[in-house]
Enzyme design. Structure first.
Site, PDB file in Angstrom:
ATOM      1  CG  ASP A  20      -2.001   0.992   1.216  1.00 29.35           C
ATOM      2  OD1 ASP A  20      -1.961   1.883   0.348  1.00 29.35           O
ATOM      3  OD2 ASP A  20      -2.902   0.891   2.057  1.00 29.35           O
ATOM      4  CG  HIS A  22      -3.277   4.880  -0.412  1.00 29.60           C
ATOM      5  ND1 HIS A  22      -3.321   3.553  -0.780  1.00 29.60           N
ATOM      6  CD2 HIS A  22      -3.971   5.557  -1.347  1.00 29.60           C
ATOM      7  CE1 HIS A  22      -4.020   3.441  -1.902  1.00 29.60           C
ATOM      8  NE2 HIS A  22      -4.420   4.638  -2.263  1.00 29.60           N
TER       9      HIS A  22
END
Lengths: 152, 480
Positions: A20, A22
């Protein structure tokens, strides 16, 4: 902490788990926690679960704050508590937050799943940073009061 | 002659080597070589080497400096101890290797009784004890200090761990009568390396104690100072070549590969940061001046392991030999590790071994890039150093200087389409340290940086120029 001459300063490991990328929310949270007086060990995006545990071990962290925003958090976080237990960090405080699962699922059931996995708290999307700061302070206070054995 | 000459000595494990240089004229005056006699009387080999040098020069000049490095008597044997294998234990490893040590074992987490017994069995010259970031975990380093204090270990213990635990660790060890040296944490905060203080502490112990412990002080009439282990001198030379004297006019990022009889050492002086913006850096940052040692890649002592690691067929193709034929060649050198190649076949075999060793050693030293698939599409994640832009690769060791095909051997370090994830140099100049001057330049680097830089630079010859001499010289292994 072994330091007796100074006030204990809690150390927190933060990062975004799995594949991920983000990072923004996690960085904002890390900054808010730092402002609140915590010592932050920020691992950033794309952090494998074992790296959280290794970092926590080396820095004698008091809590690990895992972020996940891409919907695969459940898979990435499987066995996280077990890994901590394995590393001798059985008592470490574990938080997880973000878009933990895919699609619109009932938050209560999501939360239950993560608590069952051994996380002490799970936070839904949209949680404000001050909310986390408050709850964390409460949890630490409670733990300190719980037993003076606690951490060595 | 004026006292503007310097004598640079390398007490190696096989040979005692000398380089005499003229500091003003920037000339290599001559070389001398004698056997390594450190196990009996070090002065015998030194006398022989000096005799050899004198014969070549006619008369020995007055030396302004007589500086020595050593890898004799097993080198500087070290054991490192850290907490998490990939974190403080790795940082401690970087520090020991950067100090030119021969790392005999590394430990992570809490030392067991068995671990301590194994440390004692290794008879290390120094133990480097790390563990915990500053203010981080102190239990483990305290536990390990207790274990070491209760043991029969007598060698110096350098403590480079959690600052908050340092006093207590020192007290525990000192109370047990251990020789303790306290220095800064090799990893003060997570993911930050600070290995220079530990390296300096290791060097201090080397200068104070090792010279005596290894019997090198018998030769103290022959030199003014024994400064460092030979690999540390090579690293100093690599840094000087890269930065230039006083930080100007250097060659920039570079790589040095030393192919020896027992190990292949790789040194890089480069930040190794991702060359493209969209690449994420992962894992522990690595030292700007980094040394790795491949203990399974040696031209003589581990030739079989080179073949195993590279693949029989690959080495056979490079050696232009059949596999059974190669087995016979291998048997020959394994039976006689000091053997120098005599036939054309043997030389080709040696070149194939060297090329394979270079490829594997540089691959292990260099970083990697991996494509990670995320919901936002593929992302490149880099671990370790990206050496692809490195413009200079320097090879050293007998196989290159005296052997055949130095250009093929050294080309083993290059980026390859077959291994696109390995971030090796793409288009560097391939050079050979033709006069074996790197250690000498490293020894001179502090006292005479300008001259040291010139000596190192002058010794570098492009492999293309070397290739003309192919096959003319006998292969001699310069390190063992």
């Amino acid at each position: 902490m072994t330091d007796t001459h100074e006030m204990p300063k809690y150390t927190l490991v933060t990062g975004v788990i799995g594949s991920d990328t983000h990072i923004v929310g996690n960085r904002i949270l890390s900054m808010a926690l730092e402002d609140a007086g915590y010592h932050i060990v920020a691992l950033g995006a794309l952090t494998p679960s074992e790296d959280f545990v290794k970092a926590a071990l080396e820095t004698a962290a008091d809590a690990i704050m895992v972020s996940s925003l891409y919907g695969q958090g459940e898979l990435d976080c499987k066995g996280f508590r077990d890994m901590c237990v394995e590393a001798g960090l059985q008592d470490i405080l574990l938080y997880v937050g973000g878009n933990l699962v895919v699609g619109k699922q009932d938050w209560d059931s999501v939360e239950t799943r993560f608590l069952d996995m051994g996380f002490d708290r799970a936070f839904p999307p949209g949680t404000r940073t001050n909310e986390v700061v408050e709850i964390l302070a409460r949890d630490f206070k409670e733990r300190a009061g719980d037993a003076d054995t606690g951490k060595q | 002659m004026s006292a503007r000459a310097a004598l640079l000595i390398d007490f190696g494990s096989t040979y005692t080597k000398l380089r005499a240089v003229d500091l003003e004229g920037r000339k290599l005056l001559g070389t001398g070589q004698g056997p390594s006699t450190v196990t009996s009387d070090i002065t015998i080999g030194m006398q022989a080497a000096l005799g050899d040098l004198e014969e070549r020069l006619g008369q020995l000049p007055d030396f302004r400096y007589r500086l020595a490095s050593s890898s004799a008597a097993g080198g500087l044997k070290m054991v490192t101890v850290g907490l998490v294998k990939e974190l403080t234990a790795e940082a401690a490893r970087f520090a020991a290797l950067g100090a030119g040590a021969r790392l005999v074992d590394t430990f992570a987490y809490e030392l067991s009784r068995r671990d301590v017994a194994s440390i004692i069995g290794h008879e290390p010259d120094i133990i480097l004890l790390a563990g915990g970031t500053d203010g981080g975990n102190s239990e483990v380093i305290l536990h390990n200090a207790e274990k070491l204090s209760a043991s029969d270990i007598t060698c110096p213990i350098i403590v480079a761990g959690n600052r908050s635990a340092a006093d207590e660790v020192e007290d525990i060890l000192r109370a047990a009568g251990k020789d303790v040296r306290l220095t800064d944490n090799v990893m003060p905060s997570l993911g930050t390396l600070d290995i220079e203080p530990a390296r300096a502490a290791i060097r201090t112990v080397f200068i104070e104690r090792i010279i005596h412990a290894k019997g090198l002080d018998q030769a103290h009439d022959f030199f003014d100072a024994l400064l460092m282990p030979t690999p540390a001198a090579v690293l100093e030379a690599a840094k000087l070549l890269s930065d230039g004297p006083h930080g100007h006019g250097g060659l920039g990022p570079l790589l040095v590969v030393d192919i020896g009889g027992a190990t292949t050492d790789v040194y890089s002086v480069a930040d190794g940061e991702p060359t493209e913006g969209r690449i994420l850096q992962h894992g522990l940052p690595e030292p700007f001046a980094k040394r790795t040692v491949e203990g399974d890649l040696g031209m003589r002592h581990n030739a079989g392991e080179i073949i195993e690691a590279a693949g029989k067929d690959t080495v056979a193709v490079l050696a232009d030999a059949q596999v059974p034929e190669m087995a016979a060649l291998l048997k020959q050198i394994s039976a006689d590790v000091e053997r120098l190649p005599k036939s054309k076949k043997e030389r080709a075999f040696d070149a194939a071994l060297a090329q394979s060793a270079v490829r594997i050693a540089v691959k292990r030293h260099a970083g990697t890039v991996e494509i990670v698939h995320t919901v936002n599409g593929p992302v490149a994640a880099q671990r370790g150093k990206d050496l692809s832009p490195v413009a200079t690769v320097i090879g050293t060791g007998g196989a290159l200087v005296y052997g055949r095909k130095p250009s093929s051997i050294l080309s083993g370090c290059l980026y390859s389409e077959d291994e696109p994830n390995s971030l090796r140099p793409r288009d560097p100049a391939l050079l050979v340290d033709a006069n074996y001057m790197l250690y000498a330049a490293g020894l001179l680097a502090e006292a005479e940086p300008d001259a040291a830089f010139d000596f190192a630079r002058l010794s570098l010859e492009p492999v293309s120029a070397m290739s003309e001499k192919e096959g003319e010289n006998e292969l001699r292994l310069t390190s063992g």
